[in-house]
Design a protein around this motif. Structure first.
Motif, short mmCIF file in Angstrom:
data_model
loop_
_atom_site.label_atom_id
_atom_site.label_comp_id
_atom_site.label_asym_id
_atom_site.label_seq_id
_atom_site.Cartn_x
_atom_site.Cartn_y
_atom_site.Cartn_z
N ALA A 8 0.86 -1.18 0.00
CA ALA A 8 0.00 0.00 0.00
C ALA A 8 0.90 1.24 0.00
CB ALA A 8 -0.91 0.00 1.22
N PRO A 9 0.49 2.29 -0.70
CA PRO A 9 -0.71 2.36 -1.53
C PRO A 9 -0.52 1.62 -2.85
CG PRO A 9 0.54 4.37 -1.77
CD PRO A 9 1.25 3.56 -0.72
N PHE A 10 -1.64 1.37 -3.54
CA PHE A 10 -1.58 0.83 -4.89
C PHE A 10 -2.58 1.60 -5.75
CE2 PHE A 10 -4.99 -1.58 -2.91
CZ PHE A 10 -5.95 -1.64 -3.90
N MET A 11 -2.40 1.50 -7.06
CA MET A 11 -3.25 2.27 -7.98
C MET A 11 -4.52 1.49 -8.30
SD MET A 11 -3.64 5.07 -9.58
CE MET A 11 -2.03 5.68 -9.11
N ALA A 13 -7.90 0.26 -10.14
CA ALA A 13 -8.14 -0.03 -11.56
C ALA A 13 -8.95 1.06 -12.23
CB ALA A 13 -8.85 -1.38 -11.69
N PHE A 14 -9.81 1.76 -11.47
CA PHE A 14 -10.69 2.76 -12.08
C PHE A 14 -10.01 4.11 -12.28
CE2 PHE A 14 -11.49 2.85 -7.46
CZ PHE A 14 -11.14 4.17 -7.17
N SER A 15 -8.80 4.27 -11.79
CA SER A 15 -8.14 5.58 -11.86
C SER A 15 -7.79 5.93 -13.31
CB SER A 15 -6.86 5.56 -11.01
OG SER A 15 -6.26 6.83 -10.99
N SER A 16 -7.99 7.18 -13.68
CA SER A 16 -7.67 7.63 -15.04
C SER A 16 -6.17 7.69 -15.23
CB SER A 16 -8.30 8.99 -15.31
OG SER A 16 -7.82 9.95 -14.39
N LYS A 17 -5.73 7.57 -16.46
CA LYS A 17 -4.30 7.50 -16.75
C LYS A 17 -3.96 8.38 -17.95
CE LYS A 17 -4.21 2.78 -14.99
NZ LYS A 17 -5.62 2.87 -14.54
N LEU A 115 2.51 -0.26 -7.43
CA LEU A 115 1.88 -1.26 -8.28
C LEU A 115 0.42 -0.89 -8.53
CD1 LEU A 115 3.17 -4.49 -6.47
CD2 LEU A 115 4.24 -3.31 -8.41
N ASN A 116 -0.17 -1.54 -9.55
CA ASN A 116 -1.61 -1.38 -9.75
C ASN A 116 -2.35 -2.53 -9.08
OD1 ASN A 116 -1.36 -3.59 -11.47
ND2 ASN A 116 -1.47 -2.36 -13.34
N PHE A 120 1.06 -5.12 -11.15
CA PHE A 120 2.06 -4.75 -12.14
C PHE A 120 2.63 -3.38 -11.78
CE2 PHE A 120 -0.53 -7.72 -14.69
CZ PHE A 120 0.48 -8.57 -15.14
N ARG A 121 3.91 -3.20 -12.05
CA ARG A 121 4.56 -1.93 -11.77
C ARG A 121 3.98 -0.84 -12.67
NH1 ARG A 121 11.13 -0.96 -11.48
NH2 ARG A 121 11.07 1.31 -11.12
N ILE A 122 3.73 0.33 -12.09
CA ILE A 122 3.11 1.42 -12.84
C ILE A 122 4.11 2.56 -13.06
CG2 ILE A 122 0.75 0.91 -12.17
CD1 ILE A 122 0.99 2.97 -9.95
N THR A 123 3.71 3.52 -13.87
CA THR A 123 4.58 4.62 -14.29
C THR A 123 3.93 5.96 -13.95
OG1 THR A 123 3.58 4.95 -16.48
CG2 THR A 123 5.21 3.17 -16.27
N PRO A 124 4.63 7.07 -14.20
CA PRO A 124 4.02 8.39 -13.99
C PRO A 124 2.73 8.61 -14.77
CG PRO A 124 6.38 8.65 -14.14
CD PRO A 124 6.09 7.20 -14.47
#
Length: 281
Positions: A8-11, A13-17, A115-116, A120-124
């Motif tokens: 935690a925290p994690f991203m 699934a509903f978050s905009s990208k 992570l999401n 999976f590792r996420i980016t900016p």
């Protein structure tokens, strides 16, 4: 989510990208999320005009409930902005935004990259500058500031004419200043169509103690990044220092997709962090 949950925290699934491209004729301009904040299973005040499920059969009336969504993240960031405005009444909105962005984190409570929801590792493009840290934002050390006229010049560069800009202000404004949109004094550096090299200018304002900051760069894969000067020495509060960042593609095949890095100005106590996002033309 329970206290102490890993990771935690994690991203969500509903978050905009991102990225979100602005079609202005300038191929160097686009925006991504600026910041991320808690938005899953947040206990919040709730109307007693209807049940928590919004269903007609739900006759329960509660003062609080657990809610999820970007509308839960927004109050966290808004509250942080309000906190900073209370502490520093003279700060501009841009300075407050900079403090929030540059003090955010990009790791979880295991000290691993964010992570999401699928691990999976996420980016900016998912978290922007990072996950908001209100306590750190109260003492950012340095900020990237912007004036009201800077925003008007930004509108000019986007192609807005004087008639359109007059809708935002009470007096006429002439678009006389020509600026590169990549040089908007923003707390992130983004070059989506890098061909050869480009030099980006930024200005930092000291809002902390007298200190000497040194640049630390994590280069995006397949690129070179040069910062000049590499050392900024501040001798008084509100002093401003400018610097240039030159980015160059070294391996076009590697950078043909978006690659990510960061620039950190550190005095040993403060780490003023900005994401770098690059894609070769």
């Amino acid at each position: 989510m329970q206290l102490g949950t890993k990771s935690a925290p994690f991203m969500a699934a509903f978050s905009s990208k991102g990225p979100n491209t602005i079609h202005t004729g300038d191929p160097q301009v686009y925006f991504q999320p600026d910041i991320t904040a808690p938005g899953v299973s947040v206990i919040a005040a709730y109307t007693e005009a209807e049940g928590p499920t919004n269903q007609e059969f739900d006759k329960r009336l509660v003062e609080f409930t657990s809610l999820t969504g970007t509308s839960m993240s927004c109050p966290h960031v808004s509250g942080t902005a309000g906190l900073l405005k209370t502490l520093y009444p003279t700060w501009s909105p841009a300075a407050i935004k900079s403090a929030i962005m540059t003090t955010s984190i990009t790791h979880d409570n295991r000290e691993e990259p964010l992570l999401n929801a699928s691990y999976f590792r996420i980016t900016p493009f998912s978290y922007g500058a990072g996950h908001v840290q209100p306590n750190s934002a109260m003492d950012p050390g340095l900020v990237y500031d912007l004036t009201f006229n800077d925003y008007l010049d930004f509108f000019c560069s986007l192609g807005y004419n004087e008639t359109q800009i007059s809708l935002f202000i009470e007096s006429p404004y002439k678009c006389t200043k020509k600026i590169s949109l990549t040089n908007l004094n923003y707390p992130s550096i983004r070059v989506p169509k890098l061909s050869g090299s480009i030099t980006v200018k930024r200005i930092l304002k000291n809002v902390g103690s007298l200190a000497t900051y040194r640049a630390q760069v994590q280069k995006p894969t397949g690129t070179s990044v040069f910062v000049e000067p590499k050392i900024l020495k501040f001798s008084k509060v509100d002093e401003e220092k400018s610097f240039n960042v030159t980015l160059q593609v070294k391996q076009a095949n590697t950078a043909k997709n978006y690659v990510f890095g960061s620039l950190i100005w550190s005095d040993g106590k403060h780490n003023v962090k900005s994401p770098i996002v690059v894609k070769a033309a």
